[in-house]
Write a protein that holds these residues in place. Structure first.
Motif, PDB file in Angstrom:
ATOM      1  N   GLY A  16       0.813  -1.214   0.000  1.00 22.90           N
ATOM      2  CA  GLY A  16       0.000   0.000   0.000  1.00 22.90           C
ATOM      3  C   GLY A  16       0.844   1.260   0.000  1.00 22.90           C
ATOM      4  O   GLY A  16       0.549   2.225  -0.718  1.00 22.90           O
ATOM      5  N   LEU A  17       1.902   1.257   0.797  1.00 21.46           N
ATOM      6  CA  LEU A  17       2.795   2.418   0.829  1.00 21.46           C
ATOM      7  C   LEU A  17       3.517   2.583  -0.503  1.00 21.46           C
ATOM      8  O   LEU A  17       3.793   3.712  -0.940  1.00 21.46           O
ATOM      9  N   SER A  18       3.837   1.473  -1.154  1.00 20.91           N
ATOM     10  CA  SER A  18       4.461   1.543  -2.475  1.00 20.91           C
ATOM     11  C   SER A  18       3.514   2.191  -3.486  1.00 20.91           C
ATOM     12  O   SER A  18       3.934   3.011  -4.313  1.00 20.91           O
ATOM     13  N   MET A  19       2.230   1.833  -3.426  1.00 17.65           N
ATOM     14  CA  MET A  19       1.240   2.463  -4.303  1.00 17.65           C
ATOM     15  C   MET A  19       1.137   3.958  -4.022  1.00 17.65           C
ATOM     16  O   MET A  19       1.030   4.773  -4.946  1.00 17.65           O
ATOM     17  N   ALA A  20       1.150   4.321  -2.727  1.00 17.46           N
ATOM     18  CA  ALA A  20       1.043   5.730  -2.362  1.00 17.46           C
ATOM     19  C   ALA A  20       2.245   6.523  -2.859  1.00 17.46           C
ATOM     20  O   ALA A  20       2.109   7.671  -3.301  1.00 17.46           O
ATOM     21  N   ARG A  21       3.433   5.920  -2.805  1.00 22.65           N
ATOM     22  CA  ARG A  21       4.626   6.611  -3.308  1.00 22.65           C
ATOM     23  C   ARG A  21       4.569   6.761  -4.825  1.00 22.65           C
ATOM     24  O   ARG A  21       5.025   7.768  -5.387  1.00 22.65           O
ATOM     25  N   ALA A  22       4.011   5.757  -5.500  1.00 22.28           N
ATOM     26  CA  ALA A  22       3.944   5.806  -6.961  1.00 22.28           C
ATOM     27  C   ALA A  22       2.942   6.858  -7.436  1.00 22.28           C
ATOM     28  O   ALA A  22       3.169   7.539  -8.442  1.00 22.28           O
ATOM     29  N   PHE A  44      -1.837  -4.925  -6.394  1.00 23.33           N
ATOM     30  CA  PHE A  44      -1.074  -5.524  -5.304  1.00 23.33           C
ATOM     31  C   PHE A  44       0.122  -6.342  -5.785  1.00 23.33           C
ATOM     32  O   PHE A  44       1.227  -6.212  -5.263  1.00 23.33           O
ATOM     33  N   ARG A  45      -0.082  -7.203  -6.772  1.00 26.38           N
ATOM     34  CA  ARG A  45       0.988  -8.104  -7.210  1.00 26.38           C
ATOM     35  C   ARG A  45       2.192  -7.323  -7.732  1.00 26.38           C
ATOM     36  O   ARG A  45       3.336  -7.736  -7.532  1.00 26.38           O
ATOM     37  N   ASP A  46       1.937  -6.205  -8.378  1.00 30.18           N
ATOM     38  CA  ASP A  46       3.047  -5.403  -8.899  1.00 30.18           C
ATOM     39  C   ASP A  46       3.711  -4.570  -7.810  1.00 30.18           C
ATOM     40  O   ASP A  46       4.847  -4.128  -7.984  1.00 30.18           O
ATOM     41  N   ALA A  47       3.017  -4.376  -6.682  1.00 27.73           N
ATOM     42  CA  ALA A  47       3.531  -3.490  -5.636  1.00 27.73           C
ATOM     43  C   ALA A  47       4.235  -4.226  -4.510  1.00 27.73           C
ATOM     44  O   ALA A  47       4.880  -3.596  -3.679  1.00 27.73           O
ATOM     45  N   THR A  48       4.108  -5.550  -4.457  1.00 30.06           N
ATOM     46  CA  THR A  48       4.755  -6.291  -3.375  1.00 30.06           C
ATOM     47  C   THR A  48       5.934  -7.110  -3.887  1.00 30.06           C
ATOM     48  O   THR A  48       5.803  -7.825  -4.887  1.00 30.06           O
TER      49      THR A  48
END
Length: 210
Positions: free
Chosen positions: A75-81, A96-100
Motif C-alpha cells: 500500500g505504501l508503495s502504491m502511495a509513493r507511486a 497488489f501483485r506489482d507493488a509487493t
C-alpha cells in the motif's frame, strides 16, 4: 482497539474505575518488563514479527503479522507511486501483485489491512487528508457532546468516544469499513449528538405544540 476504547471509557468515567484501569495498565507493563513471559514476547516481536526483512522465515506463529506487513508495504508503495490521488478506489487488489516484492504473499486480501494505508494507496494524500479530517471533526464533536451532556445522557457520549477510539486504533491494523460498519458508526455518533441536546431523544408527537 478494545483495550484503547475501554481505557478511554474508564478514564472519562473517572472515580475508582479510572484508578483501577491505571493500576491494571501498570501491572501489565510490569509483567512485560520484569518477567520472563514478557521477555519472551518482546524477543519474539523483535526477532520476526516486526522485522522488515524479506528473508524472515514465515511460520504459523508469525503468518498474520508477516502478511499484514506485506500488505502495508504494498500500500505504501502504491502511495509513493501515485501520491496525490492514489491508484483509485477498488484498485488495491489489482495493483497488489506489482507493488509487493514478497513472493510468499502474492494473493491480495482485498485491502491494505490498515484503513490509513488503504486511504493513502487508493486515494493518495488528498483522500488520506480528508479521512483524517473526518476523524478530527468527529473527535471535536464528541468532545463537545461530552461537555454539553447532562448527567443522564453523559454515558452516551462516553460510550461513543470509547467506540470511536477503539475503531480508530483497530483501523491501524485492519480495514473496518466493511459489512455496513459505517451505518453502525453513524448511529453511535448520532447518539452522541443527541446526548448533547437531550430534547432530541424525545421528539414531540406529530401535531403537538412546542
Amino acid at each position: 482497539g478494545a483495550t484503547s476504547g475501554l481505557g478511554a471509557v474508564a478514564w472519562l468515567t473517572g472515580g475508582w474505575l479510572r484508578w483501577a484501569a491505571i493500576a491494571g495498565a501498570a501491572m501489565v507493563a510490569l509483567v512485560v518488563v520484569a518477567t520472563p513471559l514478557g521477555g519472551r514476547v518482546t524477543e519474539r516481536l523483535a526477532a520476526s514479527e516486526l522485522s522488515l526483512a524479506d528473508d524472515v522465515q514465515v511460520t504459523t506463529a508469525n503468518f498474520a503479522a508477516r502478511e499484514r506487513l506485506a500488505h502495508w508495504r504494498a500500500g505504501l508503495s502504491m502511495a509513493r507511486a501515485r501520491p496525490v490521488l492514489g491508484v483509485g478506489g477498488g484498485n488495491f487488489p489489482h495493483q497488489f501483485r506489482d507493488a509487493t516484492p514478497v513472493w510468499r504473499f502474492r494473493i491480495p486480501r482485498g485491502h491494505a489491512h490498515s484503513a490509513y494505508v488503504q486511504a493513502a494507496a487508493t486515494t493518495g494524500f488528498v483522500g488520506l487528508a480528508t479521512y483524517l479530517a473526518l476523524l478530527a471533526t468527529v473527535g471535536w464533536r464528541l468532545r463537545r457532546a461530552l461537555r454539553s451532556a447532562a448527567a443522564g445522557t453523559r454515558p452516551l457520549a462516553v460510550g461513543a468516544i470509547g467506540v470511536t477510539v477503539a475503531f480508530a486504533t483497530h483501523n491501524v491494523f485492519d480495514y473496518l469499513h466493511v459489512l455496513s460498519l459505517g451505518v453502525q458508526l453513524s448511529v453511535v455518533w448520532a447518539l452522541a449528538e443527541a446526548a448533547a441536546t437531550p430534547d432530541r431523544l424525545h421528539p414531540p408527537a406529530i401535531g403537538s405544540a412546542r
